[in-house]
Design a protein around this motif. Structure first.
Motif, short mmCIF file in Angstrom:
data_model
loop_
_atom_site.label_atom_id
_atom_site.label_comp_id
_atom_site.label_asym_id
_atom_site.label_seq_id
_atom_site.Cartn_x
_atom_site.Cartn_y
_atom_site.Cartn_z
N ASN A 100 0.85 -1.18 0.00
CA ASN A 100 0.00 0.00 0.00
C ASN A 100 0.90 1.24 0.00
N SER A 101 0.35 2.36 -0.36
CA SER A 101 1.12 3.60 -0.41
C SER A 101 0.88 4.41 0.85
N LEU A 102 1.70 5.43 1.04
CA LEU A 102 1.53 6.32 2.18
C LEU A 102 0.15 6.97 2.17
N ASP A 103 -0.29 7.38 1.01
CA ASP A 103 -1.56 8.11 0.91
C ASP A 103 -2.78 7.23 1.15
N LEU A 107 -5.90 2.50 9.01
CA LEU A 107 -5.70 2.13 10.40
C LEU A 107 -5.80 0.62 10.59
N GLU A 108 -6.81 -0.01 9.99
CA GLU A 108 -7.02 -1.45 10.16
C GLU A 108 -5.82 -2.24 9.65
N ASN A 109 -5.27 -1.83 8.52
CA ASN A 109 -4.13 -2.50 7.92
C ASN A 109 -2.90 -2.37 8.81
N MET A 110 -2.61 -1.15 9.25
CA MET A 110 -1.46 -0.89 10.10
C MET A 110 -1.57 -1.66 11.41
N GLY A 170 8.56 -0.96 -4.50
CA GLY A 170 7.42 -1.32 -3.67
C GLY A 170 7.51 -0.65 -2.31
N GLN A 171 6.54 0.19 -2.00
CA GLN A 171 6.61 0.93 -0.74
C GLN A 171 6.36 0.02 0.46
N VAL A 172 5.37 -0.86 0.35
CA VAL A 172 5.03 -1.80 1.44
C VAL A 172 5.18 -1.08 2.78
N PHE A 173 4.54 0.06 2.86
CA PHE A 173 4.76 1.02 3.94
C PHE A 173 4.58 0.42 5.34
N SER A 174 3.47 -0.25 5.56
CA SER A 174 3.17 -0.78 6.90
C SER A 174 4.16 -1.85 7.32
#
Length: 248
Positions: A100-103, A107-110, A170-174
């Motif tokens: 997922n991206s920063l934008d 909340l549920e994912n994090m 790939g950002q894979v932010f979380s």
């Protein structure tokens, strides 16, 4: 490089991928551990059961790292097997990732990813610290090693803060944030548990040919067998100078 001489070993998510490969490597050692505990959500999984059928020292344990009740039950069951001895090595390999991206992060994912990748390992080590301390106390000498007592956190270079690894691919932010938190947890544990002679290290196993690793491969991957054989070499050489470090 020294040789691993451990009596007991526990790894999470042991019915697949890296963890299953580690279990196979430990069982195949010339002097395998007296007890190999393989924790997984589905203890009736075929691959784990096939190994247990042919190895009397392998015990399949039901465990969900985001569920404190199952952690408590697993710790009690393992303690029953170990008796008066302790647990030498705890390898925490649980991990999930959701691109997922920063934008667009939610909340549920994090929350789910942090709970699995960082909070779960914290709860695990709280539950198993008494057994790790018992193993350390029963081991001669004061030198930290996996043969004494160790917590090994399977991390990732994606959690680097100095150099954000492969951001453009790939950002894979979380997942990145959760692994960075896991690396800090490893350092905190090493400081908190050094008085108990428990070694704590974060390891990056490489980009490995697993179900998760193959989803976003950019180049030929390392096989599970190659990665795990390399990891055994690393584990056998760990000492006090490596505690609280991140190793690739």
């Amino acid at each position: 490089m020294g040789e691993l001489h451990i009596c007991s070993f526990l790894v999470t998510v042991a019915n697949q991928g890296i963890s299953l490969g580690l279990v196979q490597q430990f069982l195949g050692m010339p002097n395998p551990p007296k007890w190999v505990f393989a924790a997984c959500r589905d203890p009736k999984g075929q691959r784990a059961q096939n190994l247990a059928f042919s190895h009397s020292n392998l015990v399949i344990i039901s465990l969900e790292v985001s569920n404190p009740a199952t952690i408590k039950v697993a710790a009690a069951r393992i303690e029953d097997h170990l008796g008066c001895s302790g647990l030498n090595v705890l390898i925490n390999n649980v991990g999930i990732a959701k691109p997922n991206s920063l934008d667009n992060e939610m909340l549920e994912n994090m929350t789910q990813i942090y709970t699995t990748n960082m909070v779960g390992p914290l709860l695990l080590r709280q539950a198993f610290l008494p057994l790790l301390k018992k193993a350390a106390q029963g081991s001669p000498g004061s030198v930290l090693s996996c043969s004494k007592a160790a917590i090994i956190n399977m991390s990732s270079s994606a959690g680097f803060t100095e150099e954000v690894y492969l951001w453009d691919y790939g950002q894979v932010f979380s997942s990145r944030c959760s692994k960075a938190a896991l690396n800090m947890l490893t350092k905190c544990q090493s400081l908190g548990y050094q008085e108990h002679s428990v070694l704590c290290v974060a390891l990056h196993p490489g980009w490995v040919q697993t179900d998760m690793g193959a989803q976003s491969a950019l180049w030929p991957l390392v096989t599970v067998d190659t990665s795990m054989r390399g990891m055994l070499k690393v584990l056998s050489s760990l000492s006090e100078k490596e505690t609280r470090t991140f190793l690739d």
